[in-house]
Design an enzyme around this catalytic site. Structure first.
Site, PDB file in Angstrom:
ATOM      1  N   ASP A  54     -23.699 -32.229  60.615  1.00  0.00           N
ATOM      2  CA  ASP A  54     -23.512 -30.795  60.408  1.00  0.00           C
ATOM      3  C   ASP A  54     -24.866 -30.224  60.006  1.00  0.00           C
ATOM      4  O   ASP A  54     -25.396 -30.548  58.928  1.00  0.00           O
ATOM      5  CB  ASP A  54     -22.471 -30.558  59.305  1.00  0.00           C
ATOM      6  CG  ASP A  54     -22.197 -29.077  59.072  1.00  0.00           C
ATOM      7  OD1 ASP A  54     -23.040 -28.241  59.452  1.00  0.00           O
ATOM      8  OD2 ASP A  54     -21.145 -28.758  58.490  1.00  0.00           O
ATOM      9  N   TYR A 144     -23.678 -12.058  62.658  1.00  0.00           N
ATOM     10  CA  TYR A 144     -24.116 -13.008  63.694  1.00  0.00           C
ATOM     11  C   TYR A 144     -25.420 -12.515  64.333  1.00  0.00           C
ATOM     12  O   TYR A 144     -26.399 -13.249  64.432  1.00  0.00           O
ATOM     13  CB  TYR A 144     -23.014 -13.168  64.754  1.00  0.00           C
ATOM     14  CG  TYR A 144     -23.432 -13.982  65.954  1.00  0.00           C
ATOM     15  CD1 TYR A 144     -23.607 -15.362  65.856  1.00  0.00           C
ATOM     16  CD2 TYR A 144     -23.645 -13.371  67.190  1.00  0.00           C
ATOM     17  CE1 TYR A 144     -23.993 -16.107  66.966  1.00  0.00           C
ATOM     18  CE2 TYR A 144     -24.013 -14.112  68.305  1.00  0.00           C
ATOM     19  CZ  TYR A 144     -24.187 -15.482  68.178  1.00  0.00           C
ATOM     20  OH  TYR A 144     -24.579 -16.216  69.278  1.00  0.00           O
ATOM     21  N   ALA A 146     -27.560 -10.326  63.182  1.00  0.00           N
ATOM     22  CA  ALA A 146     -28.633 -10.284  62.182  1.00  0.00           C
ATOM     23  C   ALA A 146     -29.193 -11.680  61.932  1.00  0.00           C
ATOM     24  O   ALA A 146     -30.409 -11.858  61.767  1.00  0.00           O
ATOM     25  CB  ALA A 146     -28.114  -9.676  60.888  1.00  0.00           C
ATOM     26  N   LYS A 148     -29.255 -14.143  64.112  1.00  0.00           N
ATOM     27  CA  LYS A 148     -30.053 -14.521  65.284  1.00  0.00           C
ATOM     28  C   LYS A 148     -31.381 -13.743  65.311  1.00  0.00           C
ATOM     29  O   LYS A 148     -32.402 -14.273  65.761  1.00  0.00           O
ATOM     30  CB  LYS A 148     -29.252 -14.271  66.566  1.00  0.00           C
ATOM     31  CG  LYS A 148     -28.042 -15.210  66.750  1.00  0.00           C
ATOM     32  CD  LYS A 148     -28.429 -16.661  66.914  1.00  0.00           C
ATOM     33  CE  LYS A 148     -27.287 -17.508  67.489  1.00  0.00           C
ATOM     34  NZ  LYS A 148     -27.615 -18.943  67.565  1.00  0.00           N
ATOM     35  N   ILE A 177     -23.086 -16.084  78.485  1.00  0.00           N
ATOM     36  CA  ILE A 177     -23.063 -17.291  79.317  1.00  0.00           C
ATOM     37  C   ILE A 177     -21.620 -17.787  79.382  1.00  0.00           C
ATOM     38  O   ILE A 177     -21.001 -18.040  78.330  1.00  0.00           O
ATOM     39  CB  ILE A 177     -23.945 -18.427  78.728  1.00  0.00           C
ATOM     40  CG1 ILE A 177     -25.328 -17.904  78.314  1.00  0.00           C
ATOM     41  CG2 ILE A 177     -24.054 -19.571  79.732  1.00  0.00           C
ATOM     42  CD1 ILE A 177     -26.303 -17.640  79.410  1.00  0.00           C
TER      43      ILE A 177
HETATM   44  N1  LIG Z   1     -22.204 -18.697  75.280  1.00  0.00           N
HETATM   45  C1  LIG Z   1     -22.816 -17.549  75.068  1.00  0.00           C
HETATM   46  O1  LIG Z   1     -22.476 -16.522  75.686  1.00  0.00           O
HETATM   47  C2  LIG Z   1     -23.968 -17.464  74.094  1.00  0.00           C
HETATM   48  C3  LIG Z   1     -24.734 -16.291  74.118  1.00  0.00           C
HETATM   49  C4  LIG Z   1     -25.803 -16.172  73.232  1.00  0.00           C
HETATM   50  C5  LIG Z   1     -26.119 -17.219  72.381  1.00  0.00           C
HETATM   51  N2  LIG Z   1     -25.357 -18.351  72.368  1.00  0.00           N
HETATM   52  C6  LIG Z   1     -25.757 -19.414  71.432  1.00  0.00           C
HETATM   53  O2  LIG Z   1     -25.866 -20.629  72.150  1.00  0.00           O
HETATM   54  C7  LIG Z   1     -25.615 -21.722  71.268  1.00  0.00           C
HETATM   55  C8  LIG Z   1     -24.627 -22.668  71.927  1.00  0.00           C
HETATM   56  O3  LIG Z   1     -23.380 -21.997  72.097  1.00  0.00           O
HETATM   57  P1  LIG Z   1     -22.344 -22.390  73.243  1.00  0.00           P
HETATM   58  O4  LIG Z   1     -22.042 -21.151  73.994  1.00  0.00           O
HETATM   59  O5  LIG Z   1     -22.810 -23.572  73.992  1.00  0.00           O
HETATM   60  O6  LIG Z   1     -21.049 -22.712  72.349  1.00  0.00           O
HETATM   61  P2  LIG Z   1     -20.181 -24.050  72.218  1.00  0.00           P
HETATM   62  O7  LIG Z   1     -19.724 -24.500  73.555  1.00  0.00           O
HETATM   63  O8  LIG Z   1     -19.155 -23.712  71.193  1.00  0.00           O
HETATM   64  O9  LIG Z   1     -21.199 -25.150  71.620  1.00  0.00           O
HETATM   65  C9  LIG Z   1     -21.647 -25.110  70.284  1.00  0.00           C
HETATM   66  C10 LIG Z   1     -22.159 -26.481  69.921  1.00  0.00           C
HETATM   67  O10 LIG Z   1     -22.749 -26.427  68.608  1.00  0.00           O
HETATM   68  C11 LIG Z   1     -22.120 -27.400  67.782  1.00  0.00           C
HETATM   69  N3  LIG Z   1     -22.175 -26.902  66.416  1.00  0.00           N
HETATM   70  C12 LIG Z   1     -21.700 -25.742  65.917  1.00  0.00           C
HETATM   71  N4  LIG Z   1     -21.972 -25.641  64.607  1.00  0.00           N
HETATM   72  C13 LIG Z   1     -22.660 -26.765  64.278  1.00  0.00           C
HETATM   73  C14 LIG Z   1     -23.242 -27.259  63.082  1.00  0.00           C
HETATM   74  N5  LIG Z   1     -23.140 -26.589  61.927  1.00  0.00           N
HETATM   75  N6  LIG Z   1     -23.873 -28.442  63.113  1.00  0.00           N
HETATM   76  C15 LIG Z   1     -23.987 -29.146  64.257  1.00  0.00           C
HETATM   77  N7  LIG Z   1     -23.464 -28.737  65.412  1.00  0.00           N
HETATM   78  C16 LIG Z   1     -22.806 -27.567  65.414  1.00  0.00           C
HETATM   79  C17 LIG Z   1     -20.719 -27.575  68.370  1.00  0.00           C
HETATM   80  O11 LIG Z   1     -20.114 -28.813  68.037  1.00  0.00           O
HETATM   81  P3  LIG Z   1     -19.138 -28.952  66.740  1.00  0.00           P
HETATM   82  O12 LIG Z   1     -18.239 -27.744  66.753  1.00  0.00           O
HETATM   83  O13 LIG Z   1     -18.429 -30.257  66.909  1.00  0.00           O
HETATM   84  O14 LIG Z   1     -20.042 -28.973  65.565  1.00  0.00           O
HETATM   85  C18 LIG Z   1     -21.076 -27.538  69.856  1.00  0.00           C
HETATM   86  O15 LIG Z   1     -21.624 -28.770  70.285  1.00  0.00           O
HETATM   87  C19 LIG Z   1     -25.152 -21.120  69.930  1.00  0.00           C
HETATM   88  O16 LIG Z   1     -26.245 -21.111  69.020  1.00  0.00           O
HETATM   89  C20 LIG Z   1     -24.762 -19.700  70.317  1.00  0.00           C
HETATM   90  O17 LIG Z   1     -24.908 -18.825  69.219  1.00  0.00           O
HETATM   91  C21 LIG Z   1     -24.286 -18.499  73.217  1.00  0.00           C
END
Ligand SMILES: NC(=O)c1ccc[n+]([C@@H]2O[C@H](COP(=O)([O-])OP(=O)(O)OC[C@H]3O[C@@H](n4cnc5c(N)ncnc54)[C@H](OP(=O)(O)O)[C@@H]3O)[C@@H](O)[C@H]2O)c1
Length: 240
Positions: A54, A144, A146, A148, A177
């Site tokens: 974590d 969120y 803020a 980022k 995405i």
């Molecule tokens: N998808 C979008 O539209 C989008 C847009 C802008 C930015 N983002 C950013 O892209 C990143 C990835 O998001 P995603 O879309 O791929 O979402 P996702 O499919 O939910 O993946 C998030 C990943 O982060 C892990 N995680 C979350 N909190 C954690 C912690 N405290 N410690 C370690 N691992 C942690 C999760 O695993 P566990 O839950 O098992 O920990 C999972 O592997 C994030 O930072 C998100 O803010 C996404």
């Protein structure tokens, strides 16, 4: 190549796609996540090495640093989420506001700060740090966004610290995405269409868009790119 890569949040979505991209190039790739079962399954699928961690827990991050070898070439701080989308109902009043804001700052800012602090001494010259922000930072009315935005500001300063060691630090800021667990199924069709309508190319982003951009930032051709925010959003937000 034979680089050593750490992708936090590598068990799902963008992190898993990034990890797979480096692994396809022959790099040694470590992935982290909180859910050890899901992490193990994802790592087996893409032939990466799982370390449950974590990123908001200093003790777990310290153990992660111990479990990695002495060297690292690429650090991708992907772990993050919008804690406002969690199912638990927030406490009321100012205490609730405080808890909600701290949750998003922990999940999206301090997670990257802790991991980077723990492992940056391992980064070899030629290495790179990629933090992952969000288009939400440009419209930061939420905790969120803020968080980022703060991550982007911190990345610029980090670049000045690691630059003299031959290491770059940048932030990729994705737009919407599809095909990740980010929204936990809570994105309405109307909102999804609005996000796609806001792009210039008329499509949602794909995990491969972020994986390929991350891979480029770690490549020889990107050595003079540092301290920057790279927007990957199909034109939904432009810098001019
Ligand atoms: N998808 C979008 O539209 C989008 C847009 C802008 C930015 N983002 C950013 O892209 C990143 C990835 O998001 P995603 O879309 O791929 O979402 P996702 O499919 O939910 O993946 C998030 C990943 O982060 C892990 N995680 C979350 N909190 C954690 C912690 N405290 N410690 C370690 N691992 C942690 C999760 O695993 P566990 O839950 O098992 O920990 C999972 O592997 C994030 O930072 C998100 O803010 C996404």
């Amino acid at each position: 190549m034979d680089r050593i890569v750490l992708v936090t949040g590598g068990s799902s979505g963008l992190g898993k796609a990034v990890a797979a991209r480096f692994r396809a190039d022959g790099d040694t790739v470590f992935v982290t996540g909180r859910d050890a079962g899901r992490l193990g399954r994802a790592a087996a699928e893409i032939d990466a090495r799982p370390i449950a961690c974590d990123a908001t827990d200093p003790g777990q991050v310290a153990r992660l640093a111990d479990e990695l070898g002495p060297d690292l070439d690429v650090l991708v701080n992907m772990a993050g989420r919008n804690t406002d989308l969690d199912d638990d109902s927030p406490a009321e009043g100012l205490e609730g506001v405080l808890a909600a804001w701290r949750a998003n700052l922990d999940a999206n800012l301090l997670s990257a700060v802790l991991t980077t602090t723990a492992v940056r001494g391992k980064l070899r010259p030629g290495g790179t740090i990629v933090n992952v922000g969000s288009i939400g930072a440009e419209y930061a009315s939420s905790s969120y966004g803020a968080a980022k935005a703060a991550l982007a500001a911190w990345t610029a300063g980090l670049s000045s610290e690691v630059g003299p060691k031959g290491v770059t630090a940048n932030l990729i800021s994705p737009g919407y995405i599809a095909d990740t667990d980010f929204f936990h199924g809570k994105l309405s069709e109307q909102r999804r269409e609005a996000l796609i309508d806001a792009t210039h190319n008329g499509r949602a982003g794909r995990p491969a868009d972020i994986a390929d951009t991350t891979f480029f930032l770690a490549s020889a051709g990107a050595r003079h790119i540092t301290g920057q925010t790279l927007h990957v959003n199909g034109g939904a937000h432009t810098t001019r």
